[in-house]
Design a protein around this motif. Structure first.
Motif, short mmCIF file in Angstrom:
data_model
loop_
_atom_site.label_atom_id
_atom_site.label_comp_id
_atom_site.label_asym_id
_atom_site.label_seq_id
_atom_site.Cartn_x
_atom_site.Cartn_y
_atom_site.Cartn_z
N GLU A 65 55.50 41.74 37.69
CA GLU A 65 55.60 40.29 37.44
C GLU A 65 55.45 39.47 38.72
N GLU A 66 55.50 40.13 39.88
CA GLU A 66 55.36 39.42 41.15
C GLU A 66 53.90 39.04 41.39
N THR A 67 53.70 37.98 42.18
CA THR A 67 52.35 37.58 42.55
C THR A 67 51.79 38.61 43.52
N ALA A 68 50.55 39.00 43.30
CA ALA A 68 49.90 39.98 44.17
C ALA A 68 49.79 39.43 45.58
N PRO A 69 50.06 40.24 46.60
CA PRO A 69 49.97 39.78 47.98
C PRO A 69 48.60 39.19 48.28
N GLY A 70 48.59 37.99 48.86
CA GLY A 70 47.34 37.35 49.24
C GLY A 70 46.57 36.74 48.09
N SER A 71 47.12 36.76 46.89
CA SER A 71 46.41 36.22 45.73
C SER A 71 46.19 34.73 45.89
N THR A 72 44.95 34.28 45.72
CA THR A 72 44.65 32.85 45.83
C THR A 72 44.84 32.13 44.50
N LYS A 73 45.01 32.90 43.43
CA LYS A 73 45.15 32.30 42.10
C LYS A 73 46.49 32.64 41.45
N SER A 74 47.46 33.05 42.26
CA SER A 74 48.78 33.45 41.76
C SER A 74 48.68 34.54 40.69
N THR A 75 47.78 35.48 40.90
CA THR A 75 47.61 36.60 39.98
C THR A 75 48.79 37.55 40.12
N LYS A 76 49.34 37.96 38.99
CA LYS A 76 50.45 38.91 39.02
C LYS A 76 49.91 40.31 39.28
N ILE A 77 50.74 41.14 39.90
CA ILE A 77 50.35 42.52 40.20
C ILE A 77 49.89 43.24 38.94
N LYS A 78 50.60 43.04 37.84
CA LYS A 78 50.26 43.75 36.59
C LYS A 78 48.90 43.31 36.04
N ASP A 79 48.38 42.16 36.48
CA ASP A 79 47.11 41.66 35.99
C ASP A 79 45.91 42.03 36.87
N LEU A 80 46.17 42.72 38.00
CA LEU A 80 45.06 43.16 38.84
C LEU A 80 44.25 44.22 38.09
N ARG A 81 42.97 44.20 38.32
CA ARG A 81 42.09 45.20 37.69
C ARG A 81 42.52 46.59 38.16
N PHE A 82 42.66 47.49 37.21
CA PHE A 82 43.01 48.89 37.51
C PHE A 82 42.10 49.77 36.68
N ASP A 83 41.09 50.36 37.33
CA ASP A 83 40.10 51.21 36.66
C ASP A 83 40.01 52.55 37.37
N VAL A 84 39.80 53.57 36.59
CA VAL A 84 39.62 54.91 37.14
C VAL A 84 38.31 55.46 36.59
N ILE A 85 37.49 56.02 37.46
CA ILE A 85 36.30 56.74 37.03
C ILE A 85 36.61 58.21 37.28
N ALA A 86 36.66 58.97 36.20
CA ALA A 86 37.09 60.37 36.29
C ALA A 86 35.91 61.33 36.22
N LYS A 87 35.99 62.39 37.01
CA LYS A 87 35.06 63.52 36.89
C LYS A 87 35.54 64.41 35.76
N SER A 88 36.85 64.55 35.67
CA SER A 88 37.50 65.34 34.64
C SER A 88 38.91 64.78 34.48
N SER A 89 39.70 65.40 33.65
CA SER A 89 41.08 64.90 33.47
C SER A 89 41.92 65.14 34.72
#
Length: 181
Positions: A117-141
């Motif tokens: 729920e905290e604002t991401a460090p350095g966020s210019t738009k007050s983006t919350k940490i939980k709203d940052l893009r989180f993507d994984v590209i997997a080779k396998s599991s």
């Protein structure tokens, strides 16, 4: 118990990445005489080596460093358009896919779970940490090729090396020894 260093490291990295990516974009400074002469004399793009022409994509442009404003070289307008400030910060781990990326993903999950729920460090738009893009590209599991978290892109350096790191170091030492003779 001590502080969990995974989330702490990620918070620090987010702050550094934000400072880098949000730094001022400098316009090109006027040519010094040496750069003006070099630019006028250039007949090929420094990046793709195509000959300059008056057609789309091959016009001569003055490429400059967007962090300093300094002239870099003559480039075709196609290449010049690609030479802009990056949109992410690459973070290389040697053999990250085989080991360290598991710690990175756990750190990200813990950070989102405990401080989401905290604002991401350095966020210019007050983006919350939980709203940052989180993507994984997997080779396998079990193995990940890439992890993106906000402006950070974690990459395995082994994907870019043709040989094991130890062999590349040995080759470098052999080259340095032959240069000294």
């Amino acid at each position: 118990g001590g502080e969990d260093l995974g989330p702490r490291m990620l918070l620090d990295m987010l702050l550094v990445a934000s400072s880098y990516l949000n730094s001022k974009d400098y316009k090109m400074e006027p040519f010094c005489e040496e750069d003006r002469i070099a630019h006028e004399a250039a007949t090929r793009c420094k990046y793709c080596a195509k000959t300059f022409a008056n057609s789309d994509g091959n016009r001569k442009c003055a490429d400059h460093n967007h962090f300093t404003g300094e002239y870099r070289c003559a480039a075709c307008d196609s290449c010049n358009g690609k030479m802009q400030k990056p949109r992410f910060v690459p973070v290389l781990f040697h053999n990250g896919a085989g080991y360290d990326f598991h710690f990175v993903t756990k750190g990200i999950q813990k950070l989102i779970g405990t401080r989401g729920e905290e604002t991401a460090p350095g966020s210019t738009k007050s983006t919350k940490i939980k709203d940052l893009r989180f993507d994984v590209i997997a080779k396998s599991s079990e193995k990940f090729m890439s992890i993106t978290f906000g402006p950070l892109r974690f990459l395995d350096s082994c994907q870019f090396l043709k040989d094991p790191l130890s062999k590349l170091i040995d080759e470098q030492r052999t080259e340095e020894d032959s240069l000294e003779k």
